[in-house]
Design a protein around this motif. Structure first.
Motif, mmCIF file in Angstrom:
data_model
loop_
_atom_site.group_PDB
_atom_site.id
_atom_site.type_symbol
_atom_site.label_atom_id
_atom_site.label_comp_id
_atom_site.label_asym_id
_atom_site.label_seq_id
_atom_site.Cartn_x
_atom_site.Cartn_y
_atom_site.Cartn_z
ATOM 1 N N TYR A 148 -12.496 35.086 -46.505
ATOM 2 C CA TYR A 148 -13.026 35.080 -45.150
ATOM 3 C C TYR A 148 -14.543 35.067 -45.186
ATOM 4 C CZ TYR A 148 -8.468 35.894 -43.108
ATOM 5 O OH TYR A 148 -7.167 35.743 -42.705
ATOM 6 N N TYR A 149 -15.109 34.209 -44.379
ATOM 7 C CA TYR A 149 -16.555 34.139 -44.224
ATOM 8 C C TYR A 149 -16.993 35.281 -43.301
ATOM 9 C CZ TYR A 149 -21.128 32.178 -43.004
ATOM 10 O OH TYR A 149 -22.467 31.987 -42.812
ATOM 11 N N VAL A 150 -18.060 35.988 -43.678
ATOM 12 C CA VAL A 150 -18.594 37.038 -42.810
ATOM 13 C C VAL A 150 -19.979 36.609 -42.339
ATOM 14 C CG1 VAL A 150 -19.286 39.464 -42.639
ATOM 15 C CG2 VAL A 150 -17.296 38.845 -44.020
ATOM 16 N N ASP A 151 -20.177 36.637 -41.038
ATOM 17 C CA ASP A 151 -21.485 36.309 -40.480
ATOM 18 C C ASP A 151 -22.343 37.578 -40.482
ATOM 19 O OD1 ASP A 151 -23.691 35.517 -39.121
ATOM 20 O OD2 ASP A 151 -22.648 34.941 -37.275
ATOM 21 N N PHE A 152 -23.116 37.758 -41.546
ATOM 22 C CA PHE A 152 -23.902 38.995 -41.701
ATOM 23 C C PHE A 152 -25.062 39.067 -40.715
ATOM 24 C CE2 PHE A 152 -21.973 38.382 -45.944
ATOM 25 C CZ PHE A 152 -21.268 39.574 -46.020
ATOM 26 N N ARG B 109 -15.595 37.840 -38.844
ATOM 27 C CA ARG B 109 -14.959 37.187 -39.994
ATOM 28 C C ARG B 109 -14.358 35.857 -39.541
ATOM 29 N NH1 ARG B 109 -16.554 42.408 -40.910
ATOM 30 N NH2 ARG B 109 -15.107 43.770 -42.027
ATOM 31 N N TYR B 110 -14.520 34.835 -40.364
ATOM 32 C CA TYR B 110 -13.916 33.524 -40.101
ATOM 33 C C TYR B 110 -13.121 33.085 -41.326
ATOM 34 C CZ TYR B 110 -17.521 33.316 -36.466
ATOM 35 O OH TYR B 110 -18.325 33.577 -35.399
ATOM 36 N N ASP C 217 -16.408 37.931 -47.732
ATOM 37 C CA ASP C 217 -17.765 37.852 -48.270
ATOM 38 C C ASP C 217 -18.340 39.248 -48.192
ATOM 39 O OD1 ASP C 217 -17.567 35.115 -48.498
ATOM 40 O OD2 ASP C 217 -18.627 34.697 -46.617
ATOM 41 N N LYS C 218 -19.189 39.623 -49.161
ATOM 42 C CA LYS C 218 -19.677 40.996 -49.169
ATOM 43 C C LYS C 218 -20.975 41.107 -49.953
ATOM 44 C CE LYS C 218 -16.472 41.629 -52.964
ATOM 45 N NZ LYS C 218 -16.980 40.351 -53.475
ATOM 46 N N PHE C 219 -21.494 42.297 -50.048
ATOM 47 C CA PHE C 219 -22.730 42.546 -50.789
ATOM 48 C C PHE C 219 -22.475 42.327 -52.280
ATOM 49 C CE2 PHE C 219 -25.616 45.425 -53.056
ATOM 50 C CZ PHE C 219 -26.833 45.062 -52.506
ATOM 51 N N GLU C 220 -23.173 41.355 -52.887
ATOM 52 C CA GLU C 220 -22.930 41.027 -54.295
ATOM 53 C C GLU C 220 -23.969 41.657 -55.224
ATOM 54 O OE1 GLU C 220 -20.370 39.918 -55.865
ATOM 55 O OE2 GLU C 220 -19.311 39.578 -53.971
ATOM 56 N N TRP C 221 -24.121 42.976 -55.127
ATOM 57 C CA TRP C 221 -24.970 43.721 -56.063
ATOM 58 C C TRP C 221 -26.391 43.160 -56.095
ATOM 59 C CZ3 TRP C 221 -22.023 47.707 -56.229
ATOM 60 C CH2 TRP C 221 -20.626 47.556 -56.249
ATOM 61 N N ASP C 222 -26.930 42.862 -57.264
ATOM 62 C CA ASP C 222 -28.328 42.419 -57.312
ATOM 63 C C ASP C 222 -28.527 41.051 -56.654
ATOM 64 O OD1 ASP C 222 -26.703 41.697 -59.557
ATOM 65 O OD2 ASP C 222 -28.472 40.862 -60.540
ATOM 66 N N GLU C 223 -27.432 40.328 -56.375
ATOM 67 C CA GLU C 223 -27.560 39.039 -55.704
ATOM 68 C C GLU C 223 -27.532 39.177 -54.182
ATOM 69 O OE1 GLU C 223 -28.362 36.531 -57.413
ATOM 70 O OE2 GLU C 223 -27.828 37.226 -59.421
ATOM 71 N N GLY C 224 -27.457 40.400 -53.687
ATOM 72 C CA GLY C 224 -27.462 40.627 -52.241
ATOM 73 C C GLY C 224 -26.341 39.874 -51.543
ATOM 74 N N PHE C 225 -26.691 39.191 -50.448
ATOM 75 C CA PHE C 225 -25.669 38.429 -49.705
ATOM 76 C C PHE C 225 -25.725 36.936 -50.035
ATOM 77 C CE2 PHE C 225 -26.377 42.286 -47.216
ATOM 78 C CZ PHE C 225 -25.075 42.756 -47.160
ATOM 79 N N SER C 226 -26.385 36.608 -51.150
ATOM 80 C CA SER C 226 -26.604 35.193 -51.450
ATOM 81 C C SER C 226 -25.408 34.533 -52.119
ATOM 82 C CB SER C 226 -27.839 35.027 -52.326
ATOM 83 O OG SER C 226 -27.611 35.559 -53.616
#
Ligand code: NAG
Ligand code: NAG
Length: 569
Positions: A476-480, A487-488, A461-470
């Motif tokens: 892998y799941y990242v607990d931001f 990472r899970y 999971d990562k920063f999705e540009w204009d969608e942020g972390f949504s």
């Protein structure tokens, strides 16, 4: 009877001949057949991907300069929830940990990008080279190779040095061609002894349209009807220049390949018996994939883009087309500059003809004279735009084969996201998406498409540009929310791992057990994740409350001591 028959046979023969001579894509053939059990060619490369700004974090560390995405995300109101990629997955500090995850998946390759301003903080090679930035990528590449994972490296994944935007207007300006070439040349010099797969641009369509036309992406310019065409024009020239630099200066020594990664969603005619719909669907594909692929393979923009944009520009009273032109010298320089074609594919649209009057202003979107539709029955598990339409993938790959002379293809991005607050690690919909899309890719290979590798998008999971972390695309799941960004594994990790270890889909009985087996692992991981907010809360206790308790203890002892002393007096 006899002459008639002979004529018919001759006619059939002619048809067969013309089909083999110029193999055209058949728009009317919709093969949405059943699941295909079988395996991929030996040596097929399985991977996962990421990009620098989306995962690295450390935006201002160790001498890194600012990129247009740092500047854009720091402005309020541009990104969902005003999120930024300042720390993101902290990938800059966790490269070794992430390689352990890749090794566990048994990946053959890992696709990542090099941040231009991390290496050249001022964008310009002659001004300053940041050796600490070079060191980071050196280590990353070395660790990958030590673990037998092939690096596939993107040079431009949208993070232009901000100074080049300020000074020149970024990709609007032809001077980017030589600055980008200097940067690429430096990467070949420093990393090319170990990196054999280079991608010049990632999805230049989005960099041009969303950066310079709609302004939804950095640098946020809204130059409708002109901005994206100019930016793309310079990106295509920059790509060609970098390919020639590699070809003349490095290829004989380093023996690598230079390609590009293009966004290619599929456009299907709403009605395959309607010629207007077929033409509209082809325009949809030509205005995205063809915009970049046709110059690289044939030397010039698709005829349909030249026709439509030219006609609309004339109707708008402009002396020249808003689509820039290549000189004949440029055409022959650009033609044939693609050793492999990277394909980023996520979804499909139905397309129909729709006229947009040219007197109501210009835009890239209205230039195409079409409307995009979706079938409400298509699964839509994550991002608003991302409908799961597996058969579109096979259609697209066959289109690429017929249009560009069966080029070598690497799928550089393919995957699905999930809804925003979803913390479920049992990602059934992602397993389903991978299963079906990868199966359609396998069918395309049986059709004769030359696909050499597949890159699941994305590792984390990562920063999705204009969608942020949504929006979460990760295996892998990242607990931001946690400082350490743990990472899970989602269930799809186990599922993808089985596809990789079987090199495809061996037989029905086995494949059908995969999902169940993968789901068994995720319920226990789910408990882990549920426990995590507690752990981060406990961290807070240690950091803030414990010192307070200590202070209290000291105070109390002091009072007690004073009390004792007073008693003595
Ligand atoms: C983002 O920043 C703007 C401007 O400061 C503010 O109005 C808005 O409420 C912020 N949004 C969120 C979700 O914090
Ligand atoms: C490119 O940059 C130079 C230097 O700043 C400037 O003079 C020129 O007008 C720019 N060209 C475009 C097309 O923006």
């Amino acid at each position: 009877m006899a002459p008639h028959f002979a004529l018919r046979a001759c006619h059939v023969l002619l048809m067969v001949l013309s089909v083999t001579a110029s193999e055209d894509f058949d728009w009317t053939k919709t093969d949405k057949g059943s699941f295909y059990y079988g395996t991929f060619p030996t040596g097929f490369s399985w991977g996962a991907g990421s990009s620098a700004y989306q995962t690295e974090g450390a935006w201002d560390r160790d001498g890194k300069g600012m990129s247009i995405w740092d500047a854009f995300a720091h402005k309020k109101g541009k990104i969902f929830f005003n999120d930024t990629g300042d720390s993101s997955c902290e990938g800059y500090y966790k490269a070794k940990d992430d390689i352990v995850l890749m090794k566990d998946l048994k990946l053959n390759h890992y696709r990542f990008s090099i941040s231009w301003p991390r290496i050249l903080p001022n964008g310009v090679k002659s001004l300053h080279i940041n050796e600490k930035g070079i060191q980071y990528y050196d280590d990353l590449i070395d660790h990958l190779l030590e673990n037998k994972i092939t690096p596939i490296v993107t040079l431009y994944h949208w993070d232009l040095p901000q100074v080049l935007e300020d000074k020149y207007g970024g990709w609007q300006n032809i001077s980017m061609v030589s600055y980008f070439n200097d940067f690429a040349n430096l990467c070949f010099e420093r990393f090319g002894n170990r990196v054999k797969y280079w991608i010049t641009f990632n999805n230049p369509w989005a960099a041009a349209v969303e950066g310079y036309e709609t302004g939804e992406h950095a640098p946020g310019l809204k130059l409708r009807g002109t901005g994206s065409y100019k930016a793309a024009h310079n990106m295509i020239k920059a790509h060609a220049k970098v390919w020639h630099t590699y070809d003349t200066q490095w290829r004989s020594k380093q023996k690598g390949l230079v390609g590009i990664s293009l966004l290619a969603d599929w456009g299907e005619p709403v009605d395959t018996t309607n010629q207007k719909d077929i033409e509209a669907a082809e325009r949809y594909v030509q205005f995205s994939l063809g915009w970049f692929a046709t110059p690289l393979f044939n030397g010039d923009y698709p005829q349909v883009m030249k026709d439509y944009i030219g006609r609309k520009s004339a109707q708008q009273g402009l002396g020249t087309s808003r689509l820039p032109m290549f000189t004949s010298q440029e055409k022959s320089y650009i033609r044939g500059t693609c050793d492999f074609l990277g394909i980023g594919h996520f979804t499909t649209r139905y397309v129909t003809q729709k006229n947009f009057p040219s007197n109501r202003g210009s835009s890239f979107f209205t230039d195409r004279d079409l409307a995009e539709l979706v079938d409400p029955r298509w699964p839509d598990p994550g991002s608003e735009w991302l409908y799961s339409v597996p058969w579109g993938f096979r259609r697209l790959l066959n289109f690429v084969k017929t249009q560009y002379g069966n080029p070598m293809i690497y799928v550089t991005e393919n995957g699905v996201s999930e809804k925003m607050m979803c913390t479920d690690l049992c990602d059934d919909w992602r397993m389903q998406y991978f299963r079906e899309y990868i199966n359609e890719m396998l069918k395309a290979i049986k059709d004769g498409v030359d696909v050499k590798g597949y890159t699941a998008w994305s590792l984390l999971d990562k920063f999705e540009w204009d969608e942020g972390f949504s929006e979460r695309f990760g295996l892998y799941y990242v607990d931001f929310g946690s400082k350490d960004k743990p990472r899970y594994p989602k269930a799809s990790v186990q599922y993808y791992k089985r596809i990789i270890s079987s090199n495809g889909f061996p037989n029905q009985r086995e494949v059908e057990s995969w999902k169940r087996k993968a789901s068994e692992t995720c319920s226990s991981s789910n408990q882990l994740l549920a426990a995590d907010p507690l752990t981060s809360h406990m961290e807070m206790v240690t950091e803030i409350v414990v010192p307070t308790v200590c202070t209290l203890c000291i105070l109390l002892s002091a009072i007690f001591l004073m009390f004792l002393l007073r008693r003595r007096i």
